[in-house]
Design a protein around this motif. Structure first.
Motif, PDB file in Angstrom:
ATOM      1  N   ILE A 128       0.840  -1.190   0.000  1.00  0.00           N
ATOM      2  CA  ILE A 128       0.000   0.000   0.000  1.00  0.00           C
ATOM      3  C   ILE A 128       0.881   1.247   0.000  1.00  0.00           C
ATOM      4  O   ILE A 128       1.926   1.274   0.661  1.00  0.00           O
ATOM      5  N   ARG A 130       0.634   4.927   1.125  1.00  0.00           N
ATOM      6  CA  ARG A 130      -0.217   5.841   1.883  1.00  0.00           C
ATOM      7  C   ARG A 130      -0.066   7.296   1.451  1.00  0.00           C
ATOM      8  O   ARG A 130      -0.825   8.162   1.890  1.00  0.00           O
ATOM      9  N   TRP A 134      -5.777   7.516  -4.376  1.00  0.00           N
ATOM     10  CA  TRP A 134      -6.292   6.472  -5.251  1.00  0.00           C
ATOM     11  C   TRP A 134      -6.680   7.012  -6.619  1.00  0.00           C
ATOM     12  O   TRP A 134      -6.597   6.295  -7.620  1.00  0.00           O
ATOM     13  N   SER A 155      -3.357  -6.598  -5.854  1.00  0.00           N
ATOM     14  CA  SER A 155      -2.663  -5.966  -4.734  1.00  0.00           C
ATOM     15  C   SER A 155      -1.900  -7.032  -3.955  1.00  0.00           C
ATOM     16  O   SER A 155      -2.075  -8.227  -4.169  1.00  0.00           O
ATOM     17  N   PHE A 158      -2.091  -5.811   1.401  1.00  0.00           N
ATOM     18  CA  PHE A 158      -3.103  -4.816   1.748  1.00  0.00           C
ATOM     19  C   PHE A 158      -3.875  -5.269   2.983  1.00  0.00           C
ATOM     20  O   PHE A 158      -4.139  -6.456   3.163  1.00  0.00           O
ATOM     21  N   TRP A 161      -9.191  -2.857   5.044  1.00  0.00           N
ATOM     22  CA  TRP A 161      -9.758  -1.534   4.750  1.00  0.00           C
ATOM     23  C   TRP A 161      -9.086  -0.907   3.535  1.00  0.00           C
ATOM     24  O   TRP A 161      -9.697  -0.099   2.845  1.00  0.00           O
ATOM     25  N   HIS A 162      -7.829  -1.296   3.260  1.00  0.00           N
ATOM     26  CA  HIS A 162      -7.185  -0.826   2.030  1.00  0.00           C
ATOM     27  C   HIS A 162      -7.911  -1.388   0.807  1.00  0.00           C
ATOM     28  O   HIS A 162      -8.142  -0.680  -0.183  1.00  0.00           O
ATOM     29  N   ARG A 165     -11.241   0.452   0.408  1.00  0.00           N
ATOM     30  CA  ARG A 165     -11.077   1.816  -0.109  1.00  0.00           C
ATOM     31  C   ARG A 165     -10.695   1.793  -1.592  1.00  0.00           C
ATOM     32  O   ARG A 165     -11.202   2.595  -2.383  1.00  0.00           O
ATOM     33  N   ALA A 166      -9.805   0.870  -1.951  1.00  0.00           N
ATOM     34  CA  ALA A 166      -9.398   0.763  -3.352  1.00  0.00           C
ATOM     35  C   ALA A 166     -10.592   0.434  -4.237  1.00  0.00           C
ATOM     36  O   ALA A 166     -10.784   1.034  -5.304  1.00  0.00           O
ATOM     37  N   GLU A 181      -5.466 -10.443  -4.426  1.00  0.00           N
ATOM     38  CA  GLU A 181      -4.665  -9.939  -3.313  1.00  0.00           C
ATOM     39  C   GLU A 181      -3.709 -11.047  -2.878  1.00  0.00           C
ATOM     40  O   GLU A 181      -4.108 -12.193  -2.696  1.00  0.00           O
TER      41      GLU A 181
END
Length: 324
Positions: A128, A130, A134, A155, A158, A161-162, A165-166, A181
């Motif tokens: 991720i 930060r 995005w 991803s 991650f 919550w990442h 959000r993505a 992921e």
């Protein structure tokens, strides 16, 4: 070999993925080519790498090894689903790491050259970022997809919550977003069951567990320590000391069950909902051979319960795992 759709996509991948992190630093190129030959012969069609593999900044050694293997036979490229990663430092100057649009574009172009291909099937964010919004990340990824240089985005490492959000940002752009992921997941490391795995299942994202045997701890480390005078990798020596009794009980259970520990550990992952393909990273051809049995190992409810008793997880998904 068995196969499964990668997350909610239409692309089909083998239930075991070939990880290539050892190619170059630990596995000489000729043997790496033999491993890829054997993987393809065994039906493994998902090959995973990263631009930083090889661990010499900016060199992309492992990608180069794969590229030369692909160049030996042009038909090979169409037989595999090729995945690589972007994020790690590919130079010492500014903007040679992380997920700025500038670095994503440059890193993709460099990976294409090293891999000797015109497109990457799955480009994964290795971590991720930060500090990059995005909107910028997805704009860069959308452009690569529109240009045909990348087909799918994934991803790695991650948090739940990442992922959320993505995906919500991608949905607002009417973009497919993440399809996979990669997280550490094995019998000894089950933290992803709290939030990462539930998030993946909710969004139709395929989980690709890496380090599925925890650096060899779940591949008969206690037995090797006794019979060969060696155990796990150096970084896992302390972990081996800490959980030696637990691993010894696991190896005895596997012996009574009639299967090798490595095959059982991978078979357990294959039974977890939401898991697409554990990424096995053999250093040798023999290690690859030892993993191929996993897709045929049958674990029923009793066996799964026994393994849960040996390696208790967090208790399920959050918050039920720790709240009333």
């Amino acid at each position: 070999m068995k196969y499964k759709n990668l997350g909610r996509t239409g692309v089909i991948v083998s239930r075991l993925g070939l990880g290539t992190m050892n190619f170059g630093p630990h596995t000489p190129e000729p043997e790496a080519h033999q491993i890829m030959d054997r993987a393809l012969e065994a039906g493994i069609n998902f090959f995973d790498t990263a631009d930083i593999y090889g661990w010499q900044t900016g060199e992309g050694i492992t990608e180069q090894i794969i590229g030369r293997w692909l160049a030996q036979s042009p038909g090979r490229r169409d037989q595999i689903v090729l995945a690589t990663k972007v994020y790690g430092p590919m130079g010492t100057a500014l903007n040679t790491s992380r997920l700025s649009a500038l670095h994503i574009r440059r890193a993709c172009e460099a990976s294409l050259k090293r891999l000797q291909t015109d497109h990457i099937d799955l480009l994964q964010m290795h971590h991720i970022d930060r500090s990059t919004p995005w909107e910028e990340i997805w704009q860069a990824m959308e452009l690569l997809v529109a240009q045909g240089k990348v087909l799918y985005i994934g991803s790695s490492n991650f948090a739940g919550w990442h992922i959320s959000r993505a995906q919500e940002n991608a949905a607002r752009r009417q973009f497919l977003g993440l399809v996979s992921e990669q997280s550490v997941y094995n019998l000894l490391e089950r933290t992803v069951e709290l939030e990462v795995l539930p998030a993946c299942r909710a969004y139709g994202i395929g989980l690709l567990p890496y380090s599925p045997l925890q650096g060899g701890l779940l591949a008969g480390a206690v037995r090797r320590a006794v019979s060969e005078g060696r155990g796990a990798e150096t970084k896992n020596q302390e972990r081996l000391k800490h959980c030696r009794d637990q691993l010894a009980a696991y190896e005895k259970w596997c012996a009574d069950f009639g299967e090798e520990p490595a095959a059982v550990g991978l078979a357990w992952l294959l039974r977890q909902p939401g898991v697409t393909a554990p990424i096995v990273g053999p250093r040798t051809l023999a290690q690859l051979e030892g993993t191929l049995r996993a897709t045929d190992v049958a674990l029923g409810k009793a066996e799964l319960a026994a393994l849960d008793a040996l390696f208790p997880g967090p208790g399920g998904a959050a918050p039920e795992a720790y709240a009333w």
